[in-house]
Design a protein around this motif. Structure first.
Motif, PDB file in Angstrom:
ATOM      1  N   PHE A 102       1.905  26.573 -13.240  1.00 52.85           N
ATOM      2  CA  PHE A 102       2.957  26.311 -14.229  1.00 52.85           C
ATOM      3  C   PHE A 102       4.321  26.157 -13.556  1.00 52.85           C
ATOM      4  CE2 PHE A 102       6.365  27.913 -17.029  1.00 52.85           C
ATOM      5  CZ  PHE A 102       6.255  26.987 -18.062  1.00 52.85           C
ATOM      6  N   THR A 103       5.076  25.153 -14.018  1.00 52.95           N
ATOM      7  CA  THR A 103       6.448  24.951 -13.546  1.00 52.95           C
ATOM      8  C   THR A 103       7.372  24.928 -14.750  1.00 52.95           C
ATOM      9  OG1 THR A 103       5.694  23.619 -11.672  1.00 52.95           O
ATOM     10  CG2 THR A 103       8.015  23.436 -12.290  1.00 52.95           C
ATOM     11  N   PRO A 104       8.334  25.844 -14.831  1.00 56.48           N
ATOM     12  CA  PRO A 104       9.261  25.825 -15.963  1.00 56.48           C
ATOM     13  C   PRO A 104      10.256  24.677 -15.839  1.00 56.48           C
ATOM     14  CG  PRO A 104       9.889  27.532 -14.416  1.00 56.48           C
ATOM     15  CD  PRO A 104       8.597  26.952 -13.900  1.00 56.48           C
ATOM     16  N   ASN A 105      10.698  24.200 -16.989  1.00 58.75           N
ATOM     17  CA  ASN A 105      11.719  23.152 -17.038  1.00 58.75           C
ATOM     18  C   ASN A 105      13.042  23.707 -17.533  1.00 58.75           C
ATOM     19  OD1 ASN A 105      13.308  21.097 -18.690  1.00 58.75           O
ATOM     20  ND2 ASN A 105      11.921  19.719 -17.613  1.00 58.75           N
ATOM     21  N   GLY A 106      12.956  24.574 -18.539  1.00 61.66           N
ATOM     22  CA  GLY A 106      14.144  25.224 -19.069  1.00 61.66           C
ATOM     23  C   GLY A 106      14.814  24.473 -20.200  1.00 61.66           C
ATOM     24  N   ARG A 107      14.523  23.160 -20.330  1.00 61.74           N
ATOM     25  CA  ARG A 107      15.145  22.375 -21.396  1.00 61.74           C
ATOM     26  C   ARG A 107      14.447  22.660 -22.717  1.00 61.74           C
ATOM     27  NH1 ARG A 107      15.027  16.607 -23.064  1.00 61.74           N
ATOM     28  NH2 ARG A 107      13.232  16.303 -21.692  1.00 61.74           N
ATOM     29  N   SER A 108      15.205  22.768 -23.785  1.00 54.15           N
ATOM     30  CA  SER A 108      14.622  22.998 -25.107  1.00 54.15           C
ATOM     31  C   SER A 108      14.898  21.793 -25.995  1.00 54.15           C
ATOM     32  CB  SER A 108      15.186  24.270 -25.738  1.00 54.15           C
ATOM     33  OG  SER A 108      16.566  24.128 -25.989  1.00 54.15           O
ATOM     34  N   LEU A 109      14.032  21.597 -26.991  1.00 58.96           N
ATOM     35  CA  LEU A 109      14.224  20.534 -27.964  1.00 58.96           C
ATOM     36  C   LEU A 109      13.516  20.916 -29.255  1.00 58.96           C
ATOM     37  CD1 LEU A 109      11.308  18.821 -27.967  1.00 58.96           C
ATOM     38  CD2 LEU A 109      12.250  17.952 -25.842  1.00 58.96           C
ATOM     39  N   THR A 110      13.841  20.210 -30.310  1.00 57.21           N
ATOM     40  CA  THR A 110      13.254  20.457 -31.623  1.00 57.21           C
ATOM     41  C   THR A 110      12.489  19.219 -32.075  1.00 57.21           C
ATOM     42  OG1 THR A 110      15.007  22.001 -32.244  1.00 57.21           O
ATOM     43  CG2 THR A 110      13.726  21.023 -34.039  1.00 57.21           C
ATOM     44  N   VAL A 111      11.220  19.409 -32.414  1.00 51.78           N
ATOM     45  CA  VAL A 111      10.361  18.332 -32.890  1.00 51.78           C
ATOM     46  C   VAL A 111      10.170  18.525 -34.392  1.00 51.78           C
ATOM     47  CG1 VAL A 111       8.161  17.141 -32.595  1.00 51.78           C
ATOM     48  CG2 VAL A 111       9.175  18.373 -30.662  1.00 51.78           C
ATOM     49  N   THR A 112      10.474  17.489 -35.174  1.00 46.61           N
ATOM     50  CA  THR A 112      10.440  17.606 -36.623  1.00 46.61           C
ATOM     51  C   THR A 112       9.242  16.863 -37.198  1.00 46.61           C
ATOM     52  OG1 THR A 112      12.842  17.794 -36.709  1.00 46.61           O
ATOM     53  CG2 THR A 112      11.740  17.217 -38.755  1.00 46.61           C
ATOM     54  N   TYR A 113       8.491  17.559 -38.034  1.00 43.51           N
ATOM     55  CA  TYR A 113       7.351  16.989 -38.733  1.00 43.51           C
ATOM     56  C   TYR A 113       7.632  17.031 -40.237  1.00 43.51           C
ATOM     57  CZ  TYR A 113       5.134  17.851 -34.223  1.00 43.51           C
ATOM     58  OH  TYR A 113       4.841  17.871 -32.885  1.00 43.51           O
ATOM     59  N   GLY A 114       6.754  16.427 -41.030  1.00 44.60           N
ATOM     60  CA  GLY A 114       6.931  16.464 -42.470  1.00 44.60           C
ATOM     61  C   GLY A 114       6.913  17.868 -43.028  1.00 44.60           C
ATOM     62  N   SER A 115       6.249  18.786 -42.342  1.00 40.52           N
ATOM     63  CA  SER A 115       6.112  20.158 -42.823  1.00 40.52           C
ATOM     64  C   SER A 115       7.122  21.109 -42.207  1.00 40.52           C
ATOM     65  CB  SER A 115       4.693  20.663 -42.543  1.00 40.52           C
ATOM     66  OG  SER A 115       4.360  20.461 -41.190  1.00 40.52           O
ATOM     67  N   GLY A 116       8.045  20.604 -41.397  1.00 38.74           N
ATOM     68  CA  GLY A 116       9.048  21.468 -40.802  1.00 38.74           C
ATOM     69  C   GLY A 116       9.280  21.160 -39.341  1.00 38.74           C
ATOM     70  N   SER A 117      10.143  21.943 -38.701  1.00 39.55           N
ATOM     71  CA  SER A 117      10.540  21.699 -37.316  1.00 39.55           C
ATOM     72  C   SER A 117      10.014  22.790 -36.390  1.00 39.55           C
ATOM     73  CB  SER A 117      12.068  21.641 -37.210  1.00 39.55           C
ATOM     74  OG  SER A 117      12.573  20.559 -37.959  1.00 39.55           O
ATOM     75  N   VAL A 118       9.653  22.380 -35.180  1.00 40.13           N
ATOM     76  CA  VAL A 118       9.164  23.281 -34.144  1.00 40.13           C
ATOM     77  C   VAL A 118      10.126  23.209 -32.964  1.00 40.13           C
ATOM     78  CG1 VAL A 118       7.274  23.794 -32.546  1.00 40.13           C
ATOM     79  CG2 VAL A 118       6.763  22.962 -34.857  1.00 40.13           C
ATOM     80  N   THR A 119      10.645  24.359 -32.549  1.00 42.60           N
ATOM     81  CA  THR A 119      11.528  24.432 -31.388  1.00 42.60           C
ATOM     82  C   THR A 119      10.710  24.834 -30.169  1.00 42.60           C
ATOM     83  OG1 THR A 119      13.423  25.040 -32.756  1.00 42.60           O
ATOM     84  CG2 THR A 119      13.580  25.516 -30.403  1.00 42.60           C
ATOM     85  N   VAL A 120      10.824  24.051 -29.102  1.00 45.25           N
ATOM     86  CA  VAL A 120      10.024  24.298 -27.904  1.00 45.25           C
ATOM     87  C   VAL A 120      10.902  24.351 -26.663  1.00 45.25           C
ATOM     88  CG1 VAL A 120       8.030  23.123 -28.923  1.00 45.25           C
ATOM     89  CG2 VAL A 120       9.568  21.849 -27.417  1.00 45.25           C
ATOM     90  N   VAL A 121      10.410  25.054 -25.642  1.00 48.39           N
ATOM     91  CA  VAL A 121      10.972  25.014 -24.299  1.00 48.39           C
ATOM     92  C   VAL A 121       9.975  24.257 -23.433  1.00 48.39           C
ATOM     93  CG1 VAL A 121      11.596  26.384 -22.287  1.00 48.39           C
ATOM     94  CG2 VAL A 121      12.284  27.145 -24.545  1.00 48.39           C
TER      95      VAL A 121
END
Length: 390
Positions: free
Chosen positions: A125-144
């Motif tokens: 595993f290699t961390p990236n550190g960048r986060s983003l939010t992915v939005t679907y019809g049922s809501g949003s998921v925040t990921v690193v």
């Protein structure tokens, strides 16, 4: 999470080309889980008036990945990430492009009853550190973001970028039998420019051909819901000719609908052109807002709090609805577009809230449609193929 019973069978087709089948059990319907928990009505009311935000040389392998279904039916299967492998069930979604699974750091209730990736337990595993939010019809998921080795049977993609969810909406993800989502739409749709899993497979020569295809069983069971074929087409899963339709925008797998008919009546709805997104991550067939009333009238349906209800005793007398795509007529019969839940029958359709990119009326061909048609996604020629499912 219910237990899985796995049966593995691999076939050496040619040098460097292997086809494998893994039979997975079918997950329980999310819709029924939410209804039993007393939260379905409020959830459906909440999302009904929200826009569908989601629509935001031979080498390698041919892999047959059997899949199971969700909500009423969305289709998912097993992958692994990391070294040693950590297993997850993911929704294979042609209507989105980001790839993520829950993280051990996720504190949302939706993460509590799902497999969670543990970065400290993977030596690749290699961390990236960048986060983003992915939005679907049922809501949003925040990921690193991070990267690691992705495995789907014989397919191995090293340094594959993926998201580790930090926050997930409780409904409906808490009730899902899948853990994460593996988006299979075009890279241009990926939030944050995140490389897609399909890109990784192609760039590392892991697919025998630059295509993948879906077969959804008309009568899915807990044991078997269908198959995703990565890197090939399985002639045993369809019959007749393949109708090929060019992709009109390389975001979604979007094609042109030339005409739409109810029974013998050509509606003229698409005489000026319609567009349709081919989306394995949407269960229902979605209809442009301007056409819904006339279609409900033609099918004798009444709007209720549980959907568009029809008389169960009249299903056999209901007409087919037919799409014309690339000059071919693709009918959908009431046995496919009517859902019978314990004797209560509703149409497997809803309104398309997603605005059209080019002003043409927009349909979404979800799993209700795809159960009838083996569907091929060709990345080399940017086209979608439809053939009658076996």
């Amino acid at each position: 999470m219910k237990g899985l019973v796995l049966a593995l069978a691999c076939l050496q087709l040619a040098e460097g080309v292997v086809r494998c089948r893994i039979n997975l059990k079918k997950g329980e319907s999310i819709r029924e889980k939410m209804r039993a928990a007393g939260v379905l009505d409020d959830y459906l009311k909440k999302i009904k008036y929200d826009p569908v935000k989601k629509y935001s040389s031979k080498k390698g392998y041919v892999v047959n990945q059997p899949i199971t279904n969700h909500l009423d039916s969305s289709y998912f299967g097993e992958i692994s990430i990391g070294t040693p492998p950590q297993k997850f069930l993911v929704l294979f979604d042609t209507g989105s492009s980001n790839f993520w699974v829950p993280s051990i750091d996720c504190k949302s209730p939706a993460c509590f009853n799902h497999a969670k990736f543990k970065p400290s337990e993977s030596n690749t595993f290699t961390p990236n550190g960048r986060s983003l939010t992915v939005t679907y019809g049922s809501g949003s998921v925040t990921v690193v973001l991070g990267s690691d080795t992705l495995r789907i049977q014989n397919i191995t993609v090293t340094n594959q970028d993926f998201g580790l969810s930090q926050e997930e909406p409780t409904q409906p993800f808490y009730f899902a039998d899948f853990d994460g989502i593996l988006g299979m739409a075009f890279p241009s749709l990926a939030v944050g420019g995140m490389p897609t899993a399909v890109q990784g497979m192609l760039q590392q020569d892991q697919l025998a051909e630059p295509i993948f295809s879906f077969y959804f069983s008309r009568q899915p069971t807990y044991q078997y819901g269908g198959e995703l074929v990565l890197g090939g087409i399985d002639p045993r899963l369809f019959h007749g000719a393949i109708t090929w339709a060019p992709v009109t925008q390389e975001l979604y797998w979007q094609v042109t609908v030339e005409e739409f008919a109810v029974g013998q009546s050509v509606t003229g709805c698409c005489s000026q052109g319609c567009q349709a997104i081919v989306d394995t991550g949407t269960f229902l067939l979605t209809v442009p807002q301007e056409y819904i009333e006339s279609i409900l009238q033609a099918l004798g349906a009444q709007e209720t709090s549980y959907g568009y209800a029809v008389d169960c005793e009249e299903i056999e007398n209901m007409p087919p609805i037919t799409f014309t795509i690339s000059g071919a007529q693709l009918p959908l019969y009431p046995s496919s577009y009517v859902l019978n839940t314990n004797g209560y029958c509703t149409l497997g359709i809803e309104v398309t809230y997603l605005p059209s990119q080019d002003t043409q009326p927009l349909w979404i061909l979800g799993d209700v449609f795809l159960k009838e048609y083996y569907t091929i996604f060709d990345t080399a020629y940017s086209r979608v193929g439809f053939a009658r499912s076996a």
